[in-house]
Design an enzyme around this catalytic site. Structure first.
Site, PDB file in Angstrom:
ATOM      1  N   ASN A   1       0.875  -1.178   0.000  1.00 31.10           N
ATOM      2  CA  ASN A   1       0.000   0.000   0.000  1.00 31.10           C
ATOM      3  C   ASN A   1       0.909   1.224   0.000  1.00 31.10           C
ATOM      4  O   ASN A   1       1.547   1.520   1.001  1.00 31.10           O
ATOM      5  CB  ASN A   1      -0.887  -0.038   1.254  1.00 31.10           C
ATOM      6  CG  ASN A   1      -1.654   1.253   1.472  1.00 31.10           C
ATOM      7  OD1 ASN A   1      -1.753   2.095   0.578  1.00 31.10           O
ATOM      8  ND2 ASN A   1      -2.201   1.422   2.666  1.00 31.10           N
TER       9      ASN A   1
ATOM     10  N   LYS B   1       0.057   4.330  -0.214  1.00 30.02           N
ATOM     11  CA  LYS B   1      -0.537   5.537   0.381  1.00 30.02           C
ATOM     12  C   LYS B   1      -0.310   6.731  -0.562  1.00 30.02           C
ATOM     13  O   LYS B   1      -0.324   6.554  -1.762  1.00 30.02           O
ATOM     14  CB  LYS B   1       0.038   5.761   1.780  1.00 30.02           C
ATOM     15  CG  LYS B   1      -0.052   4.479   2.616  1.00 30.02           C
ATOM     16  CD  LYS B   1       0.189   4.660   4.080  1.00 30.02           C
ATOM     17  CE  LYS B   1      -0.004   3.311   4.781  1.00 30.02           C
ATOM     18  NZ  LYS B   1       0.127   3.400   6.225  1.00 30.02           N
TER      19      LYS B   1
ATOM     20  N   HIS C   1      -9.357   1.129   4.992  1.00 34.04           N
ATOM     21  CA  HIS C   1      -8.062   1.287   5.674  1.00 34.04           C
ATOM     22  C   HIS C   1      -8.249   2.222   6.871  1.00 34.04           C
ATOM     23  O   HIS C   1      -9.035   3.168   6.815  1.00 34.04           O
ATOM     24  CB  HIS C   1      -7.024   1.857   4.704  1.00 34.04           C
ATOM     25  CG  HIS C   1      -5.647   1.860   5.278  1.00 34.04           C
ATOM     26  ND1 HIS C   1      -5.212   2.848   6.121  1.00 34.04           N
ATOM     27  CD2 HIS C   1      -4.634   0.967   5.166  1.00 34.04           C
ATOM     28  CE1 HIS C   1      -3.967   2.560   6.498  1.00 34.04           C
ATOM     29  NE2 HIS C   1      -3.603   1.438   5.930  1.00 34.04           N
TER      30      HIS C   1
ATOM     31  N   GLU D   1      -6.591   4.610   7.987  1.00 29.48           N
ATOM     32  CA  GLU D   1      -6.395   6.046   7.730  1.00 29.48           C
ATOM     33  C   GLU D   1      -7.646   6.655   7.103  1.00 29.48           C
ATOM     34  O   GLU D   1      -7.977   7.819   7.337  1.00 29.48           O
ATOM     35  CB  GLU D   1      -5.157   6.247   6.835  1.00 29.48           C
ATOM     36  CG  GLU D   1      -3.880   6.047   7.642  1.00 29.48           C
ATOM     37  CD  GLU D   1      -2.695   5.530   6.853  1.00 29.48           C
ATOM     38  OE1 GLU D   1      -2.703   5.607   5.609  1.00 29.48           O
ATOM     39  OE2 GLU D   1      -1.739   5.043   7.503  1.00 29.48           O
TER      40      GLU D   1
ATOM     41  N   GLU E   1      -5.204  -5.063  10.632  1.00 28.18           N
ATOM     42  CA  GLU E   1      -4.198  -4.025  10.807  1.00 28.18           C
ATOM     43  C   GLU E   1      -4.444  -3.279  12.116  1.00 28.18           C
ATOM     44  O   GLU E   1      -5.202  -2.307  12.141  1.00 28.18           O
ATOM     45  CB  GLU E   1      -4.268  -3.031   9.640  1.00 28.18           C
ATOM     46  CG  GLU E   1      -3.980  -3.654   8.294  1.00 28.18           C
ATOM     47  CD  GLU E   1      -3.350  -2.634   7.359  1.00 28.18           C
ATOM     48  OE1 GLU E   1      -2.277  -2.939   6.824  1.00 28.18           O
ATOM     49  OE2 GLU E   1      -3.908  -1.545   7.174  1.00 28.18           O
TER      50      GLU E   1
ATOM     51  N   GLY F   1       2.789   2.182  10.751  1.00 28.88           N
ATOM     52  CA  GLY F   1       3.742   3.276  10.600  1.00 28.88           C
ATOM     53  C   GLY F   1       4.472   3.632  11.883  1.00 28.88           C
ATOM     54  O   GLY F   1       5.104   4.679  11.977  1.00 28.88           O
TER      55      GLY F   1
ATOM     56  N   SER G   1       3.667  -2.213  10.196  1.00 34.90           N
ATOM     57  CA  SER G   1       5.131  -2.272  10.356  1.00 34.90           C
ATOM     58  C   SER G   1       5.740  -3.612   9.941  1.00 34.90           C
ATOM     59  O   SER G   1       6.662  -4.102  10.587  1.00 34.90           O
ATOM     60  CB  SER G   1       5.527  -1.907  11.790  1.00 34.90           C
ATOM     61  OG  SER G   1       5.132  -0.575  12.083  1.00 34.90           O
TER      62      SER G   1
END
Ligand code: PGA
Length: 250
Positions: free
Chosen positions: A10, A12, A96, A98, A168, A174, A214
């Site tokens: 991904n 992003k 996702h 985010e 996730e 991250g 991560s």
């Protein structure tokens, strides 16, 4: 039951079209002999067609990171599932964290997008996962259940069998703080149990559950050694061709 692994990247909001061409030039030879897993990459919208062209003739498939649930309409700034199909995309990431955190994505919008993706013939990669505060408050299973039931509402077995699920944990995204293989295994097992209650046992045992948060070249092996972990959704470490190839070739 042995499930074919999936390694997905991904990107992003990273990489121009020029960056994308460069990535594939380095990446393709490094995975040319890799037949042990499905490989997919999700670039930003503007680089999708560049990625589709660059991946032509390889086993690498291209996915988008989001799309609207309507096929077309007055929705300024949005892109539809059929538009992704026309661009050569084969999959789409949905829900996702985010998007849930910053763009108001809900379990209901995830469900609408999921149905639209299936309708368009795309493979949805549906993301679920708890926040750090939710884990600390012992709410992980409650959150996963809510996201699972809301996201997969009114789905048939046949539809469900076309989905990839990604666990996730938000605290691992991250942050460099990967879930231990044990934490991931327990969440994956819980998700598969939810699938077993809601869909057929065959569907539940065939479901591929990816871990994300991560994932790096140095922790992929330990994660993939777990029976319950069927692949990875990789953010930061998918931006570098050599590091993503090392993950693919775990
Ligand atoms: P990360 O992102 O690998 O950079 O933690 C994972 C993701 O957001 O899918």
């Amino acid at each position: 039951m042995s499930r074919r692994p999936v390694i997905a990247g991904n990107w992003k909001m990273y990489k121009t079209r020029a960056d994308t061409r460069q990535f594939f030039e380095t990446f393709k030879p490094l995975v040319a002999a890799s037949r042990h897993c499905d490989i997919t990459i999700a670039p930003p919208f503007t680089a999708l067609s560049t990625a589709v062209d660059a991946a032509a003739g390889t086993v690498i498939t291209i996915a988008a990171q989001n799309a609207h649930w309507e096929p077309e309409g007055a929705f300024t700034g949005e892109v539809s599932m059929p538009m992704l199909v026309e661009t050569g995309c084969r999959g789409v990431i949905i829900g996702h964290s985010e998007r849930r955190q910053y763009f108001g994505e809900t379990d209901e919008s995830v469900n609408r997008k999921l149905k639209a993706a299936l309708q368009a013939g795309l493979t949805p990669i549906v993301c679920v996962g708890e926040l750090a505060a939710e884990r600390d408050a012992n709410l992980t299973q409650a959150v996963l259940r809510r996201q699972f039931e809301g996201g997969f509402a009114a789905l048939t077995d046949v539809e469900f069998s076309r989905i990839l699920l990604a666990y996730e944990p938000v605290w691992a995204i991250g942050t460099g703080r990967t879930a231990t293989p044990e934490i991931a295994t327990s969440a994956h097992g819980f998700l598969r149990e939810l699938a077993r209650k809601r869909f057929s046992p065959e569907c539940a045992s065939a479901l591929r559950i990816l871990y994300g948060g991560s994932v790096k070249p140095d922790n992929i092996k330990g994660l993939m050694a777990q029976e319950e972990i069927d692949g990875a959704l990789v953010g930061g470490a998918s931006l570098d061709a050599k590091s993503f190839a090392a993950i693919v070739n775990f």
